[in-house]
Design a protein around this motif. Structure first.
Motif, PDB file in Angstrom:
ATOM      1  N   ARG A 235     -10.586  -4.064   1.143  1.00  0.00           N
ATOM      2  CA  ARG A 235     -11.181  -3.870  -0.180  1.00  0.00           C
ATOM      3  C   ARG A 235     -11.133  -5.181  -0.972  1.00  0.00           C
ATOM      4  O   ARG A 235     -10.040  -5.736  -1.170  1.00  0.00           O
TER       5      ARG A 235
ATOM      6  N   ARG B 114      -7.679   7.845  -5.437  1.00  0.00           N
ATOM      7  CA  ARG B 114      -8.895   7.245  -6.007  1.00  0.00           C
ATOM      8  C   ARG B 114      -9.135   7.789  -7.416  1.00  0.00           C
ATOM      9  O   ARG B 114     -10.058   8.598  -7.633  1.00  0.00           O
TER      10      ARG B 114
ATOM     11  N   ASP C  90      -0.251   4.149  -0.978  1.00  0.00           N
ATOM     12  CA  ASP C  90      -1.200   5.262  -1.050  1.00  0.00           C
ATOM     13  C   ASP C  90      -0.705   6.304  -0.046  1.00  0.00           C
ATOM     14  O   ASP C  90      -1.228   6.432   1.053  1.00  0.00           O
TER      15      ASP C  90
ATOM     16  N   LYS D  42     -12.551  10.309   5.290  1.00  0.00           N
ATOM     17  CA  LYS D  42     -13.241   9.189   4.643  1.00  0.00           C
ATOM     18  C   LYS D  42     -14.399   8.748   5.536  1.00  0.00           C
ATOM     19  O   LYS D  42     -14.372   7.683   6.166  1.00  0.00           O
TER      20      LYS D  42
ATOM     21  N   ARG E 259       4.238   4.231   5.189  1.00  0.00           N
ATOM     22  CA  ARG E 259       3.719   2.999   4.589  1.00  0.00           C
ATOM     23  C   ARG E 259       4.800   2.322   3.726  1.00  0.00           C
ATOM     24  O   ARG E 259       4.881   1.101   3.655  1.00  0.00           O
TER      25      ARG E 259
ATOM     26  N   HIS F 285      -2.027   0.896  -5.247  1.00  0.00           N
ATOM     27  CA  HIS F 285      -2.853   1.990  -5.761  1.00  0.00           C
ATOM     28  C   HIS F 285      -2.328   3.282  -5.138  1.00  0.00           C
ATOM     29  O   HIS F 285      -1.533   3.243  -4.191  1.00  0.00           O
TER      30      HIS F 285
ATOM     31  N   ASP G 254       0.855  -1.183   0.000  1.00  0.00           N
ATOM     32  CA  ASP G 254       0.000   0.000   0.000  1.00  0.00           C
ATOM     33  C   ASP G 254       0.889   1.231   0.000  1.00  0.00           C
ATOM     34  O   ASP G 254       1.412   1.630   1.034  1.00  0.00           O
TER      35      ASP G 254
ATOM     36  N   ARG H 231      -5.341   1.462  -9.760  1.00  0.00           N
ATOM     37  CA  ARG H 231      -6.672   2.064  -9.906  1.00  0.00           C
ATOM     38  C   ARG H 231      -6.810   2.940 -11.153  1.00  0.00           C
ATOM     39  O   ARG H 231      -7.836   3.575 -11.342  1.00  0.00           O
TER      40      ARG H 231
HETATM   41  C1  3PG Z   1      -6.222   3.824   2.840  1.00  0.00           C
HETATM   42  O1  3PG Z   1      -5.604   4.888   2.650  1.00  0.00           O
HETATM   43  O2  3PG Z   1      -6.989   3.658   3.807  1.00  0.00           O
HETATM   44  C2  3PG Z   1      -5.988   2.682   1.910  1.00  0.00           C
HETATM   45  O3  3PG Z   1      -4.944   2.961   1.040  1.00  0.00           O
HETATM   46  C3  3PG Z   1      -7.252   2.338   1.163  1.00  0.00           C
HETATM   47  O4  3PG Z   1      -7.642   3.421   0.377  1.00  0.00           O
HETATM   48  P1  3PG Z   1      -9.164   3.600  -0.073  1.00  0.00           P
HETATM   49  O5  3PG Z   1      -9.937   4.015   1.159  1.00  0.00           O
HETATM   50  O6  3PG Z   1      -9.136   4.647  -1.131  1.00  0.00           O
HETATM   51  O7  3PG Z   1      -9.645   2.268  -0.564  1.00  0.00           O
END
Ligand code: 3PG
Length: 392
Positions: free
Chosen positions: A152, A63, A24, A199, A37, A60, A22, A119
């Motif tokens: 996910r 988004r 991200d 989120k 991470r 990924h 991950d 993604r």
């Molecule tokens: C996060 O940052 O919680 C993970 O990388 C998952 O990302 P997502 O919420 O866009 O699926």
């Protein structure tokens, strides 16, 4: 869990291993600004390299919804990883191109290649078999070291390991499961959950399961807006997902019946614009104007969080309580971060933003820092995570 260290040496030498990580991560001006991470994945990468495997990393970033969004390219991340590892990490800019196959065929033992943002392809989030087959064709062994995405059921988490059938957990995934299990298996009480961040939809829903095992829930950040709006408070121009209002209202009633206290902000810091150097004002939650934007929790709210934090046996914190990216919008968040350290409780902090928003020097003072946000919450709520199930 089927762990990576169980793989025999002869299995790994020359083997192509597809590693879901991950990455991200937080980026600013084309640079990685929070790489925890990435650092968390280094043990697994180094182990596999030492054993002579050929590594194909996949991740990924953000988004992008199945489209190419230049700012979300993993190219910069590949460069940053090269620096962290001290070896060249090659980058495959198009997962579907023949060029990628060639690059993989040319890998030597110990080489590392990172694929472009999963993604960018709709098949990833769609858990599409065809896309998964493409990814699975790159390797013979699958390793999941992306606990943060394990909630996910996406192609790289679910369909790919199903196709490959030779699946292992990386060291970071193991660490996460071990440490989070300390909270789920007989936690020291009272167990206090602090929820904030952007989120919101994922989190608010999971809170329903939290009612079964936490004692107190403190809410701030974007998550608080939903609760405040559900109680008909004016929240001005603050971000809120309207379709969650009934759910939030219902949750407050359910919490009352379950004997779980939910504390939402009684005062907030507001600004007229989310930008550096903006003038801020502290307002009681009944006093907001229509053009106010909530940017942090207020001092009275921090005070109301104090006692539950001080007396907690276990604290789980997920999601920043203010817009910490801006100096003027993080005082409340920082104060709560300090209170948690001083509590003496077992403290588990999760979420990329929560960690990026921690005041300097505090990071090392919590019992465990999880790389995950939503996945942590789902795990704690007792849900089965597809990415963890895949390596069982
Ligand atoms: C996060 O940052 O919680 C993970 O990388 C998952 O990302 P997502 O919420 O866009 O699926």
């Amino acid at each position: 869990m089927k762990v990576i260290s169980e793989i025999k040496d002869y299995d790994l030498k020359n083997a192509k291993v597809l590693v879901r990580v991950d990455y991200d991560v937080k980026m600013e001006n084309g640079k990685v600004i929070s790489d925890n991470r990435m650092k968390a994945s280094l043990d697994t990468i180094k182990y596999l390299r030492e054993k002579g495997a050929k590594l194909i990393l996949m991740s990924h970033l953000g988004r992008p919804d199945g489209k190419v969004v230049k700012e979300m390219s993993l190219l910069t991340v590949a460069e940053h990883l090269s620096e962290l590892l001290g070896v060249n990490v090659s980058f495959a800019p198009d997962i579907m191109s023949d060029q990628t196959e060639k690059m993989i065929d040319n890998l030597d033992n110990g080489d590392v290649l990172l694929l472009e943002n999963l993604r960018y392809y709709a098949g990833e989030e769609g858990n599409d078999e065809k896309f998964a087959k493409r990814l699975a064709s790159f390797a013979s062994i699958y390793v999941n070291d992306a606990f943060a995405t394990s909630h996910r059921a996406h192609a790289s988490m679910d369909a790919v390991p199903r196709i490959l059938g030779n699946n292992y957990a990386g060291f970071q995934l193991q660490r996460e499961v071990e440490n989070l299990s300390k909270v789920t298996d007989n936690p020291k009480r009272p167990l206090v959950a602090i929820i904030g961040g952007k989120k919101v939809s994922d989190k608010v829903k999971v809170l329903e399961n939290f009612l079964k095992f936490v004692d107190i829930i403190l809410v701030g950040g974007g998550a608080a807006n939903v609760f405040l709006a559900s109680q008909d408070y004016e929240i001005g121009d603050s971000f809120v997902e309207d379709d969650l209002l009934d759910f939030a209202d219902d949750l407050l009633s359910k919490a009352e019946s379950a004997g779980v206290q939910i504390i939402i902000p009684s005062d907030v810091v507001v600004a007229k614009k989310v930008a550096e150097g903006q003038k801020t004002e502290i307002k009681d939650i009944t006093e907001l104007d229509r053009d106010d934007i909530i940017v942090d929790i207020g001092p009275e709210t921090v005070e109301s969080f104090k006692e539950p934090i001080e007396f907690a046996g276990t604290i789980v914190w997920n999601g920043p309580l203010g817009i910490f990216e801006y100096e003027n919008f993080k005082k409340g968040n920082d104060e709560v971060a300090g209170l948690i350290v001083d509590s003496g409780a077992y403290t588990l902090i999760g979420g990329g933003d929560t960690i990026a928003g921690l005041p300097k020097g505090l990071k090392e003072k919590y019992s465990y820092i999880s790389t995950a946000g939503g996945a942590t919450l789902d795990f704690l709520a007792g849900k089965k995570l597809p990415g963890v199930e895949a390596v069982k």
